[in-house]
Design an enzyme around this catalytic site. Sequence first.
Site, PDB file in Angstrom:
ATOM      1  N   ASP A 168       0.819  -1.211   0.000  1.00  0.00           N
ATOM      2  CA  ASP A 168       0.000   0.000   0.000  1.00  0.00           C
ATOM      3  C   ASP A 168       0.857   1.267   0.000  1.00  0.00           C
ATOM      4  O   ASP A 168       2.005   1.252   0.472  1.00  0.00           O
ATOM      5  CB  ASP A 168      -0.914   0.021   1.228  1.00  0.00           C
ATOM      6  CG  ASP A 168      -1.950  -1.090   1.215  1.00  0.00           C
ATOM      7  OD1 ASP A 168      -2.254  -1.600   0.124  1.00  0.00           O
ATOM      8  OD2 ASP A 168      -2.440  -1.445   2.306  1.00  0.00           O
ATOM      9  N   ARG A 169       0.281   2.329  -0.481  1.00  0.00           N
ATOM     10  CA  ARG A 169       0.985   3.613  -0.561  1.00  0.00           C
ATOM     11  C   ARG A 169       1.563   4.016   0.798  1.00  0.00           C
ATOM     12  O   ARG A 169       2.700   4.505   0.875  1.00  0.00           O
ATOM     13  CB  ARG A 169       0.021   4.710  -1.067  1.00  0.00           C
ATOM     14  CG  ARG A 169       0.649   6.091  -1.157  1.00  0.00           C
ATOM     15  CD  ARG A 169      -0.281   7.060  -1.861  1.00  0.00           C
ATOM     16  NE  ARG A 169      -1.494   7.288  -1.102  1.00  0.00           N
ATOM     17  CZ  ARG A 169      -1.638   8.267  -0.194  1.00  0.00           C
ATOM     18  NH1 ARG A 169      -0.640   9.107   0.062  1.00  0.00           N
ATOM     19  NH2 ARG A 169      -2.785   8.418   0.442  1.00  0.00           N
TER      20      ARG A 169
END
Length: 301
Positions: A138-139
Amino acid sequence: MSSDKTLWEYRLKPEDSGQKYLSILKHKFHFSLKVLQHLKLGERVWVDGRFTYLTARGKEGELLSIQLFSEEDSPIQGENLPLAILYEDEYLLAVNKPVGQVVHPNRRYPANTLGNAVIGYWQRKGEQRLYRPIHRIDRNTSGVVIIAKNQFAHQQLAYQLERGHIHKRYYGFVQGCLQQNNGTIDSPIGLAPHSFIKRQIQAEGEPARTDYRVICRYSEASLLEFILETGRTHQIRVHCEGIGHPLLGDDLYGGETSLINRQALHSAVYAFLHPVTGLPLVIRAPFPEDFKHLLKVLRKI
């Protein structure tokens, strides 16, 4: 034969005699059909230094050589961005992705991604390659990301990943103090209704299994080590919410945001077999600065 040093080589054994090279590569070394077709069209297979067809049959003692590297133009725009390299050789690049960076460009994040940084790095070295991350995180999750440098390395690592042979270890801070020192969360995960992003535990979801171990307990939180047996989207985040201990900072899944402003999750270790040498390889990423700061804060509470 090409002098390109990025070669895969194998000395045929007695049991290989009479076998087609195609069969040896497909069944013994798990070459995908796509890679084999690419090799056939590119005429990049030799035996004892002479070009051969994949349908020819081998003999014991022959040296089968395959040129793995070919220059490929990437559609991703290269950028001169910081890149924390953990490991690199002719076949692999492992980096420590920072918080806030997307792994692959998309419509919402067309620039400043890890993909832009990697392509820019290769361009500055005079190399033309496609960007082939083996996995995504995930970012706002930090840590290890593995990128294959050619189609063969990507296919070999994807084969390991699909069969659970790549061991991934994460560390995360969850709310509250877990009573058990270790455990397994075995709960299927699916897309939450009316959402394109959020996941939830649901009976009809895909199987998901997370092992955890408590590393340290604090008055307000616990530091856990997670080992993924499956790789579902948001798996650790959903499973932590499911046991009533969401990750600190994870507002999407009910985490408290006063101590850290992103999900407190770090991809720390990837262990696998090198796609060409077959030797064990372990990649480790140190804690980011916000993790170190969080540790100091939790020790004082």
